[in-house]
Each structure stands twice: as structure tokens, then as C-alpha cells.
Design an enzyme around this catalytic site. Sequence first.
Site, mmCIF file in Angstrom:
data_model
loop_
_atom_site.group_PDB
_atom_site.id
_atom_site.type_symbol
_atom_site.label_atom_id
_atom_site.label_comp_id
_atom_site.label_asym_id
_atom_site.label_seq_id
_atom_site.Cartn_x
_atom_site.Cartn_y
_atom_site.Cartn_z
ATOM 1 N N HIS A 81 -3.555 -10.007 -3.979
ATOM 2 C CA HIS A 81 -4.762 -9.787 -3.156
ATOM 3 C C HIS A 81 -5.956 -9.351 -3.998
ATOM 4 O O HIS A 81 -6.920 -8.793 -3.462
ATOM 5 C CB HIS A 81 -4.476 -8.776 -2.039
ATOM 6 C CG HIS A 81 -3.550 -9.316 -0.986
ATOM 7 N ND1 HIS A 81 -2.828 -8.522 -0.107
ATOM 8 C CD2 HIS A 81 -3.223 -10.594 -0.660
ATOM 9 C CE1 HIS A 81 -2.100 -9.291 0.697
ATOM 10 N NE2 HIS A 81 -2.326 -10.551 0.375
ATOM 11 N N ARG B 53 -1.693 0.444 7.643
ATOM 12 C CA ARG B 53 -0.988 0.437 8.934
ATOM 13 C C ARG B 53 0.008 1.572 9.124
ATOM 14 O O ARG B 53 0.644 1.652 10.166
ATOM 15 C CB ARG B 53 -0.242 -0.899 9.093
ATOM 16 C CG ARG B 53 -1.147 -2.094 9.065
ATOM 17 C CD ARG B 53 -0.357 -3.377 9.269
ATOM 18 N NE ARG B 53 -1.198 -4.551 9.164
ATOM 19 C CZ ARG B 53 -1.619 -5.101 8.020
ATOM 20 N NH1 ARG B 53 -1.257 -4.576 6.876
ATOM 21 N NH2 ARG B 53 -2.388 -6.161 8.023
ATOM 22 N N THR C 161 0.413 5.589 -1.561
ATOM 23 C CA THR C 161 0.002 6.703 -0.694
ATOM 24 C C THR C 161 0.257 8.048 -1.384
ATOM 25 O O THR C 161 -0.518 8.990 -1.214
ATOM 26 C CB THR C 161 0.722 6.683 0.673
ATOM 27 O OG1 THR C 161 2.132 6.659 0.449
ATOM 28 C CG2 THR C 161 0.324 5.476 1.509
ATOM 29 N N CYS D 31 -27.372 -15.485 -9.655
ATOM 30 C CA CYS D 31 -27.843 -16.501 -8.694
ATOM 31 C C CYS D 31 -28.389 -15.903 -7.404
ATOM 32 O O CYS D 31 -28.820 -16.648 -6.524
ATOM 33 C CB CYS D 31 -26.707 -17.476 -8.375
ATOM 34 S SG CYS D 31 -25.474 -16.808 -7.241
ATOM 35 N N ALA E 292 0.808 -1.215 0.000
ATOM 36 C CA ALA E 292 0.000 0.000 0.000
ATOM 37 C C ALA E 292 0.850 1.278 0.000
ATOM 38 O O ALA E 292 0.424 2.312 -0.512
ATOM 39 C CB ALA E 292 -0.930 -0.011 1.206
ATOM 40 N N THR F 283 5.720 -1.851 1.876
ATOM 41 C CA THR F 283 4.937 -2.884 2.564
ATOM 42 C C THR F 283 5.494 -3.109 3.959
ATOM 43 O O THR F 283 6.710 -3.125 4.149
ATOM 44 C CB THR F 283 4.902 -4.206 1.757
ATOM 45 O OG1 THR F 283 4.333 -5.222 2.584
ATOM 46 C CG2 THR F 283 6.260 -4.655 1.260
ATOM 47 N N SER F 284 4.580 -3.276 4.918
ATOM 48 C CA SER F 284 5.010 -3.519 6.300
ATOM 49 C C SER F 284 5.434 -4.980 6.473
ATOM 50 O O SER F 284 5.900 -5.364 7.534
ATOM 51 C CB SER F 284 3.876 -3.182 7.275
ATOM 52 O OG SER F 284 2.719 -3.940 6.974
ATOM 53 N N VAL G 145 -4.666 -3.432 -4.545
ATOM 54 C CA VAL G 145 -5.876 -3.830 -5.271
ATOM 55 C C VAL G 145 -6.346 -2.689 -6.166
ATOM 56 O O VAL G 145 -7.430 -2.740 -6.716
ATOM 57 C CB VAL G 145 -6.980 -4.220 -4.251
ATOM 58 C CG1 VAL G 145 -6.569 -5.462 -3.457
ATOM 59 C CG2 VAL G 145 -7.300 -3.066 -3.287
HETATM 60 P P1 NAD Z 1 0.652 -1.601 5.088
HETATM 61 O O1 NAD Z 1 -0.417 -0.573 5.239
HETATM 62 O O2 NAD Z 1 0.698 -2.697 6.098
HETATM 63 O O3 NAD Z 1 2.106 -0.923 5.075
HETATM 64 C C1 NAD Z 1 2.423 0.135 4.217
HETATM 65 C C2 NAD Z 1 3.831 0.602 4.571
HETATM 66 O O4 NAD Z 1 4.218 1.587 3.616
HETATM 67 C C3 NAD Z 1 3.929 1.240 5.956
HETATM 68 O O5 NAD Z 1 4.959 0.591 6.682
HETATM 69 C C4 NAD Z 1 4.291 2.711 5.650
HETATM 70 O O6 NAD Z 1 5.207 3.232 6.577
HETATM 71 C C5 NAD Z 1 4.914 2.629 4.271
HETATM 72 N N1 NAD Z 1 4.735 3.828 3.461
HETATM 73 C C6 NAD Z 1 3.568 4.500 3.234
HETATM 74 N N2 NAD Z 1 3.773 5.508 2.347
HETATM 75 C C7 NAD Z 1 5.101 5.485 2.043
HETATM 76 C C8 NAD Z 1 5.934 6.286 1.184
HETATM 77 N N3 NAD Z 1 5.423 7.277 0.451
HETATM 78 N N4 NAD Z 1 7.258 6.005 1.114
HETATM 79 C C9 NAD Z 1 7.801 4.976 1.844
HETATM 80 N N5 NAD Z 1 7.055 4.182 2.654
HETATM 81 C C10 NAD Z 1 5.731 4.429 2.748
HETATM 82 O O7 NAD Z 1 0.533 -2.155 3.610
HETATM 83 P P2 NAD Z 1 0.715 -3.618 3.042
HETATM 84 O O8 NAD Z 1 1.954 -4.235 3.580
HETATM 85 O O9 NAD Z 1 0.516 -3.503 1.576
HETATM 86 O O10 NAD Z 1 -0.508 -4.438 3.652
HETATM 87 C C11 NAD Z 1 -1.807 -3.906 3.636
HETATM 88 C C12 NAD Z 1 -2.846 -4.731 2.881
HETATM 89 O O11 NAD Z 1 -3.889 -3.850 2.532
HETATM 90 C C13 NAD Z 1 -2.356 -5.271 1.595
HETATM 91 O O12 NAD Z 1 -2.577 -6.609 1.639
HETATM 92 C C14 NAD Z 1 -3.213 -4.629 0.493
HETATM 93 O O13 NAD Z 1 -3.946 -5.652 -0.156
HETATM 94 C C15 NAD Z 1 -4.223 -3.793 1.172
HETATM 95 N N6 NAD Z 1 -4.281 -2.339 0.795
HETATM 96 C C16 NAD Z 1 -4.165 -1.981 -0.491
HETATM 97 C C17 NAD Z 1 -4.222 -0.623 -0.845
HETATM 98 C C18 NAD Z 1 -4.075 -0.265 -2.299
HETATM 99 O O14 NAD Z 1 -4.457 -1.051 -3.168
HETATM 100 N N7 NAD Z 1 -3.494 0.918 -2.608
HETATM 101 C C19 NAD Z 1 -4.387 0.353 0.132
HETATM 102 C C20 NAD Z 1 -4.525 -0.044 1.474
HETATM 103 C C21 NAD Z 1 -4.445 -1.412 1.781
#
Ligand code: NAD
Length: 249
Positions: free
Chosen positions: A122, A35, A27, A158, A23, A196-197, A104
Site C-alpha cells: 500500500h 478498524r 499499534t 507540473c 496495522a 490484519t483484519s 505505510v
Molecule cells: P485493520 O485496522 O483493518 O486491522 C488491524 C487488526 O489488528 C485489527 O483486527 C486489530 O484487532 C488487530 N490488532 C491491533 N493491535 C494489535 C495487537 N497489538 N496485537 C494483536 N492484534 C492487534 O488493519 P489492516 O488489515 O492493515 O488494514 C488497514 C489498512 O490501513 C491497511 O491497508 C494499511 O495500509 C492502512 N494503515 C496502515 C497503518 C500503518 O502503516 N501503521 C495504520 C493504519 C492503517
Amino acid sequence: MTTVDDVRELVREARAVTVLTGAGISTESGIPDFRGPNGVWTRDPDAEKLSDIRWYLSSREIRVKAWKARIEHPAWTAKPNAGHVALAALERAGRLHTLITQNVDGLHQLAGSSPERVVEIHGSVRDVECLSCGDRAPMEIALERVRGGEDDPPCKRCGGILKSATISFGQSLRDDDVERAQRAARECDLFMAVGTSLAVYPVAALPDVAMMHGAPLVIVNAEATPYDAQAHAVLRDPIGAILPSLVGA
Ligand code: NAD
């Protein structure tokens, strides 16, 4: 200590890079993560229920909330950012093995990554799926029905419960996606985990698979991950700023 220049060199020498995105890469396109400090779940822990299949199946109220959230999903207006564009450039340079994304939102494909190189492990919010008969259709058709007054539109075929074609907690990943992701981790000569965390399994096990097969691990993430100590390099810079310079885009 490994410097940014060292990582740039590593990427330049790599011939088969597997990238796992989360994710955090989206951002900067205006889609909040779950998270991070401004994450959807950090601000509202109750929002996690919308991503849990048990709640979704048992509670009409949760489904109605989920459809409202889909109508308002930032993915419909979001544009790919420099991070997505850099990974599309890595593919064009012939050095990308596979792009595994937990996202997603479909932004990698919008940035120019080939659908056949991307594993949406996902799923995708751009389609809906019937939880009974498995029928799949574009999300937009279902959203039209919600805008027209159906707050929990059933499957037209359905009558079953419809949901975005994403993997919720409690649902299994698709076997062929898991197989492709694991193969990509085994076969790469560099594994990059970006935004990703590394907290969601089984995806979070992929860096281990790559390292066991000899590939160095580079992490680009603002916050700490459970893999930081084992990584070849950890970069905390904003993804949109650092990724283009790492891949020479
Ligand atoms: P997560 O939310 O667990 O972690 C995101 C990480 O990215 C965090 O540790 C954060 O510090 C870091 N981060 C955020 N912006 C950043 C930037 N600009 N530069 C550097 N680091 C940055 O995300 P995850 O590990 O992908 O797990 C969350 C789940 O949620 C995934 O399985 C996903 O399917 C879903 N999700 C998807 C979206 C999307 O499609 N954009 C959005 C939210 C959640």
C-alpha cells in the site's frame, strides 16, 4: 486444538515463511490501526474520506485535512516494537521468504528488515507522488512547505496535486508489487497473517493463494478475521508478546 508450542514448531521447521502484516503490528509502536477498537475509522468514520482518491482529487478541504494529518502522523516519531524486530530476526535466520506489509509507516525497514525483502503493497508515507506527472520525492520536503504556510502544496514540476505515495481507496496497486506478493504466497511453506483484519482486497486473497499451494496459515490477530475457520492456528495474543517467542527471536 493447535497450541502455541505447535505453531512454534511449525515456524521452526519452515524454510520459506511469507508474512503479511497489517496495522495491528504497529499499534504497540503508538500508531493506531483503522478498524480495531481504537482505530482511526472506528472513532471517526469521516476520516475514511482522507484515504479515498475520489475525495482527495475533488475536495481541496479534504487535501488540506490530509496534509494536517500527515504533519501529525505518528510514524515520524514511532519506533519499531518487538513484533517488527522479531520479523527482522526471522529474515536474519534465513527463513523469511517475503514480508508483505499493508503498512505505510516504514517501521519494518527501521527494525532491520531488508528493503528488498519487504513489499510495501500500500505504499509509504515517507514519500510524496504527483498525481499528474508521477514525480516522486521525500515527504519531508513537502511537509516543510506545509509548515511554511502552503496548506495544499502543488507539484513543483507540473503544478499537479501531490499526495503521499500510498495507495488510497480507488487507486490501483502497483502491478510488480502484486506479482511479487502473489509469488511469495505461492512459493512459501508457511503463511503468517499478523495484525490484519484481512478485510482489504486484493491483499486479503493472499492467504487463499498460499493455502491452495499447500502452505498452512497461521493468524496472529486480536480480533476475528474471515479466515479464522480455515487457519491452521489462530493466536489472539498481543503481537509484541507472542511473535518473538514464535520465531525464536
Ligand atoms: P485493520 O485496522 O483493518 O486491522 C488491524 C487488526 O489488528 C485489527 O483486527 C486489530 O484487532 C488487530 N490488532 C491491533 N493491535 C494489535 C495487537 N497489538 N496485537 C494483536 N492484534 C492487534 O488493519 P489492516 O488489515 O492493515 O488494514 C488497514 C489498512 O490501513 C491497511 O491497508 C494499511 O495500509 C492502512 N494503515 C496502515 C497503518 C500503518 O502503516 N501503521 C495504520 C493504519 C492503517
